[in-house]
Design a protein around this motif. Sequence first.
Motif, PDB file in Angstrom:
ATOM      1  N   LYS A  64       0.826  -1.348  -0.156  1.00 32.75           N
ATOM      2  CA  LYS A  64       0.064   0.149   0.110  1.00 32.75           C
ATOM      3  C   LYS A  64       0.826   1.306  -0.044  1.00 32.75           C
ATOM      4  N   GLY A  65       2.090   1.382   0.715  1.00 31.87           N
ATOM      5  CA  GLY A  65       2.966   2.270   0.884  1.00 31.87           C
ATOM      6  C   GLY A  65       3.549   2.648  -0.553  1.00 31.87           C
ATOM      7  N   ILE A 105      -1.692  -0.977  -3.821  1.00 39.91           N
ATOM      8  CA  ILE A 105      -2.971  -1.564  -3.306  1.00 39.91           C
ATOM      9  C   ILE A 105      -3.755   0.029  -3.161  1.00 39.91           C
ATOM     10  N   GLN A 106      -4.726   0.217  -3.786  1.00 41.06           N
ATOM     11  CA  GLN A 106      -5.301   1.658  -3.679  1.00 41.06           C
ATOM     12  C   GLN A 106      -6.665   1.912  -3.274  1.00 41.06           C
ATOM     13  N   SER A 107      -6.848   0.855  -2.585  1.00 42.15           N
ATOM     14  CA  SER A 107      -8.216   0.628  -1.777  1.00 42.15           C
ATOM     15  C   SER A 107      -8.053   0.364  -0.045  1.00 42.15           C
ATOM     16  N   ALA A 160     -11.200  -4.514   2.335  1.00 40.50           N
ATOM     17  CA  ALA A 160     -10.773  -5.694   2.417  1.00 40.50           C
ATOM     18  C   ALA A 160     -10.423  -6.185   1.181  1.00 40.50           C
ATOM     19  N   TRP A 161     -11.109  -6.008   0.236  1.00 40.18           N
ATOM     20  CA  TRP A 161     -10.807  -6.471  -1.075  1.00 40.18           C
ATOM     21  C   TRP A 161     -10.334  -5.809  -2.082  1.00 40.18           C
ATOM     22  N   TYR A 162      -9.228  -5.882  -2.862  1.00 43.12           N
ATOM     23  CA  TYR A 162      -8.581  -5.422  -3.648  1.00 43.12           C
ATOM     24  C   TYR A 162      -7.931  -6.319  -4.820  1.00 43.12           C
ATOM     25  N   ALA A 163      -7.946  -5.770  -5.941  1.00 45.24           N
ATOM     26  CA  ALA A 163      -7.134  -6.519  -7.092  1.00 45.24           C
ATOM     27  C   ALA A 163      -5.716  -6.967  -6.691  1.00 45.24           C
TER      28      ALA A 163
END
Length: 645
Positions: free
Chosen positions: A502-503, A507-509, A512-515
């Motif tokens: 994410k940093g 991960i752009q969401s 709990a669910w992300y591509a």
Amino acid sequence: MPDVNSVLAMLRHWSLEGEIRSVDYQFARFLDEQHQLSEKIQLLSALVSHELAAGNVCLPLSKLQDPRGHWSEEITGVVITMDWYSLELDGELLGDGSRVTPLVLDKDRVYLYRYWQYECQTAAALNSRNGRVDIDRSLLTDGLAKFFPEPDSIEIDWQKIAAAVAVQKRFAVISGGPGTGKTTTVIKLLALYIEQQRALGRSHSIQLAAPTGKAAARLAESISNAMVRLDIGEELKREIPTQASTLHRLLGVIPNSIRFRHDEENPLHLDLLVLDEASMVDLPMMARLLRALPDTARLILLGDKDQLASVEAGSVLGDICNWSGRLSYSMPQRQALAELCCLSGRSLNDFLHQGSHEGVAEPYAQTSLFDEDLSDLTIEVEATEDTFADCLAMLHKSYRFHDQSGIGFLARAVNGGQRDAVKSVLNSNYSDINILTLSQESYEALIKSVVDVYVGLFQRLYANELPEQLLERLMHFQLLCARREGEYGVSGLNERVYQGLKGRGLIQSDSAWYAGRPIMITRNDPALSLFNGDIGIAAEDSEGRLKVWFMSDGEMRSVLPSRLPEHETVFAMTIHKSQGSEFDRVCIILPPADSPLLSKELLYTGITRAKKQLDIVASEHVLFHATERRTNRAGGLALRLWGSN
């Protein structure tokens, strides 16, 4: 001695303190409400239930009198003050198995009735299958020579011996470490089996199975890949199955029931079942499988007897391969194998009792049925009739780990519980092993390294790589750990990798669910045909909807996240959950403090998940203690198979 009420109070206190499970206390409490238990039976019922959580099928009375038992000092102090060998059968609570009672006393072992029944049924079914089948001896000899041509050297062809063992028997085990050729052996023995069935004018329905979805997928992939390389004839290849099922799919799960559609009343429709990764199969599942097999069907178990036992109670494959002393094939079996395998005038006995294995790659030579390592223990009577040992075959030679493979040497050293050998391997600078001493610095370096690996996966995701390609890439690398919770467990490591990705903006969401999220199913859902151990990855479909993609029976399929059964993220997974999988590169991290959880079986299983590169982050003393700690599961299956029960 405490009175009845104080024993129940103690059990409740222990459950609140986490010394035993709440269900263990509630089991004792329920029985007491029904039968007004004595203090001894109150305590016994809770402890027998507690043993199941540790994977033990029963509770040996000797353990109750042993102050070195795994219980806390508080529990041990109460337990060993009682005279457990004065237990008396009463027909209502503690029986001998002749009628249903909550507990069963069998010699010096105490069981829950259901697990005693599972053990007895499994032993009886396996023993009943220890028989030979009709074969065309001349055809089999020719087939063995055709599919296993004589090697240039005089080394033993263990694969040929394994195939000869399995084709003759209704039940057989082929055990071997990674890269010893179990898949190749199975394909060739299936070709031999088909030829035999044709010669006898019989049909042959063959099925392949494994305990988990990923193990079934890997078995199918291995069979398909090996078939391309092997010269067994196109007609035979067409008759050898290339798809594998999970045991749950094979037996037919009934929703909201522990029963399956296939049992003794409705047996499976097959003539031969090949079950891979048999070390993962627990006792209840093996009992149910054996009940569902037709009497005339054959069963071949594949696996590595030295791996971790099943997550649930029992160690079936280990018990099947658990002989005491130096035990070898019976004389009839030796003579049959010598004839079938055309051993060029050298008796099989010469091969079985060599001090060293000719041609065995040194990095991976297992102690087994045929080794001289147990030279201080000798067989007293030469068996003149078929024995249970005649069903077993061990593969010794590794075709994966060459004689300069650090992974192979380390696997052998750990498997042998040899601390000095492990130390020697770690100090030898092998190119395929990287060892880091656990520290805050090495921990942070590990996290960065793992994040870097998954950056590549996410970049391919955003480049619109297909879900099946993303799933395949998940098998290139895996971070493994020993436990679930904490900074060094699955939960802590998954969170750190998630934050690292994410940093970096991958991960752009905040959902709990992300591509790109990799997940593992942790509870069976027969309606969706998803089972414990199945691996999936989240990715958008052609309409931009986020779905989770799985490989099932050779085909890709997708499920909406909201429909999934229980699951967890698997940037990191436990070594237990990694069984049935292999990865090009594996990184193992062990916690800083030693624990009974850390054993040579756990470490060996983790090491042998790596095919090309192994990284270990651990304190030296933890690594050495794990190497020397052997897991022994309590049960009576080995005794029922190998000797008096």
